[in-house]
Write a protein that holds these residues in place. Structure first.
Motif, short mmCIF file in Angstrom:
data_model
loop_
_atom_site.label_atom_id
_atom_site.label_comp_id
_atom_site.label_asym_id
_atom_site.label_seq_id
_atom_site.Cartn_x
_atom_site.Cartn_y
_atom_site.Cartn_z
N UNK A 117 0.43 -0.99 0.01
CA UNK A 117 -0.15 0.00 0.05
C UNK A 117 0.82 1.15 -0.29
N UNK A 118 1.71 1.19 1.06
CA UNK A 118 2.78 3.01 1.36
C UNK A 118 3.76 2.48 -0.22
N UNK A 119 4.30 1.86 -1.09
CA UNK A 119 4.57 2.01 -2.06
C UNK A 119 3.93 2.42 -2.95
N UNK A 120 2.48 1.93 -3.57
CA UNK A 120 1.72 2.21 -4.52
C UNK A 120 1.12 3.94 -4.27
N UNK A 121 1.55 4.17 -2.84
CA UNK A 121 0.70 5.65 -2.87
C UNK A 121 2.21 6.73 -3.13
N UNK A 122 3.48 6.14 -2.76
CA UNK A 122 4.64 6.87 -2.89
C UNK A 122 4.99 7.10 -4.96
N UNK A 123 4.71 6.00 -4.63
CA UNK A 123 4.55 6.00 -6.45
C UNK A 123 3.20 6.52 -7.17
N UNK A 124 2.20 7.02 -6.47
CA UNK A 124 1.13 7.94 -7.31
C UNK A 124 1.02 9.10 -6.40
N UNK A 125 1.70 9.45 -6.05
CA UNK A 125 1.51 10.91 -5.10
C UNK A 125 1.16 11.77 -5.49
N UNK A 126 1.90 11.83 -7.16
CA UNK A 126 1.39 12.94 -7.97
C UNK A 126 -0.16 13.12 -8.36
N UNK A 127 -0.63 11.90 -8.09
CA UNK A 127 -2.31 11.68 -8.58
C UNK A 127 -3.24 12.64 -7.40
#
Lengths: 277, 209
Positions: B74-84
């Motif tokens: 969850x946190x890895x995906x959150x980091x990668x999609x922070x711009x969204x």
């Protein structure tokens, strides 16, 4: 407000999701209705029970360590080198060893059969030089390959001669099998990293030998061609440095090993080309 | 006590935490920093939200080991999609939405037998209790924990998700809609049915309360 209407929204009232006007109607109704009040009490009892649920869900340090490892940026070392890190799964180390042995074998065949001795007397003299000890780090790939083949052949011949002297049948198949088993055992006793290191040393030795030849023949190559070839060498050296760095960081990555050895092989190609001018 | 467990989204957003160098940062400031690649800022966000996310995923899958992996994902995906992330004030619901997707993918891909590990007395965590609680009360608390977990895992996946978000994480109906993608009507229906079912399964403990 009637009981039916109140019961429809009693949970929302309990969850504080009602607008102010509706909330006040429900409150008024609850003050006079035992049935609806008991429903609210049920919800309150449920809430007390759930409040006793206290799971101790601790976050172990490895969770953040895993997150950090995956979000850390991976800088590509060269545009010639694809990303070799996270997407590639860990592959069996013996696959790594098999790829390394294959790369060494192909290189040995290439140097022995493609690099014709007639074109390069220096290479021929190096091959004909007496075998060095296995512990030496300056072994030449072609020489070592020839040496190993010659040794094994000599061993087989010796075995045949001894058995012939004793009147035994020539154990051709058994010796070949023994030889292949010995070869397999030898490779198995050495780990993949050691094999990679040995392959690398052999390439470096070949590169050193060819570089000396190229240096001696520098004047015979026209400047433009020499500049192009040297430019290619610079690019290959950069690739070698980058792939070496990746292999040091991920010694179990067969793809990284393959690219590193391919870069070395390429350098050998270019130097050979230069030495043929 | 449930307030201690449940982390109100708006409360967490406004709560400030210490940063390196003693500078206080709100979640929105940390998000803005994390967007620029500041790992330290993201680590602070992780420290704030990891526990509730882990509890949420644990509620959904019933296995601690899997909940850890899903929290990490969850946190890895959150980091990668922070711009969204458009509205930084809704980071919590956005993060839980990712956790919900991650858990849902795991639930869909895993075998039913692997989904809910055997919840026996040993696997249920020891409840926190203040000093002075009698052994009998401790035992009852442990049994209650186990009963709640078993009852929770017996719910349908979507029902369990809505129930956990409302009861254990205290999200509003609208926030649950944002996290799950369900309609408001579905959220209310599923919550009501989950409450009825949980009540039935925990009848024994209700009588003592």
């Amino acid at each position: 407000m009637r009981c039916n209407d109140c019961q429809q929204v009693i949970e929302q009232y309990f969850d504080r999701e009602l607008s102010e006007p509706v909330k006040s109607e429900v409150r008024s109704h609850l003050a006079t209705c035992l049935t609806c009040s008991s429903l609210l009490r049920e919800l309150t009892i449920d809430d007390r029970i759930y409040s006793c649920y206290t799971p101790e869900v601790e976050i172990s340090p490895k969770v953040w360590a895993g997150v950090h490892a995956r979000i850390a940026p991976v800088r590509p070392t060269s545009r010639l080198v694809p990303r070799l890190s996270a997407p590639w799964p860990r592959v069996n180390v013996w696959l790594t060893a098999a790829l390394v042995i294959l790369a060494i074998g192909l290189t040995a065949v290439f140097i022995k059969y493609v690099m014709s001795p007639a074109q390069n007397p220096d290479t021929q003299s190096a091959i004909n030089r007496p075998a060095e000890t296995p512990s030496s780090t300056q072994e030449k790939p072609a020489q070592v390959a020839k040496h190993e083949v010659d040794d094994s052949s000599a061993d087989v011949k010796k075995e045949i001669k001894v058995s012939s002297d004793k009147g035994e049948r020539t154990p051709r198949f058994r010796d070949k099998k023994a030889f292949s088993l010995t070869a397999q055992t030898n490779s198995k006793t050495r780990g993949p990293e050691q094999l990679v290191h040995e392959a690398e040393q052999k390439y470096l030795a070949a590169i050193a030998m060819l570089s000396r030849t190229v240096e001696r023949r520098r004047s015979s190559v026209d400047p433009e061609t020499r500049a192009k070839l040297e430019q290619a060498l610079v690019s290959i050296d950069r690739t070698i440095a980058g792939t070496r760095r990746v292999v040091r960081q991920h010694p179990d990555d067969p793809i990284a090993v393959k690219y590193m050895l391919a870069a070395y092989s390429k350098k050998v190609d270019v130097l050979r080309q230069m030495s043929n001018y | 006590m449930i307030d201690r467990l449940a982390l109100n989204a708006s409360g967490l957003e406004s709560r400030e935490s210490s940063h390196t160098g003693g500078v206080m940062n709100s979640s929105q400031e940390l998000i803005a920093l994390a967007r620029t690649g500041d790992h330290e800022a993201f680590r602070l966000l992780f420290e704030r939200y990891a526990a509730p996310v882990m509890l949420f995923t644990y509620n959904l899958v019933g296995r601690r080991d899997v909940a850890e992996e899903l929290t990490q994902e969850t946190f890895v995906r959150a980091y990668r999609n922070l711009k969204k992330l458009r509205d930084e004030a809704r980071f919590s619901t956005w993060l839980f939405g990712i956790g919900r997707n991650v858990a849902r993918e795991w639930l869909r891909s895993s075998e039913p037998l692997n989904r809910r590990g055997s919840i026996d007395a040993e696997s249920v965590p020891e409840p926190q209790h203040p000093a002075g609680i009698s052994p009998a009360d401790q035992l009852q608390e442990k049994e209650l924990n186990a009963a709640i977990e078993i009852a929770l895992q017996s719910l349908d996946d979507e029902r369990r998700m809505v129930f956990a978000l409302k009861v254990f994480h205290q999200y509003s109906y609208q926030e649950i809609v944002d996290i799950t993608g369900f309609s408001l009507g579905k959220v209310k229906t599923e919550l009501h049915r989950a409450r009825v079912e949980m009540r039935r399964r925990l009848r024994t403990f209700r009588e003592t309360k």
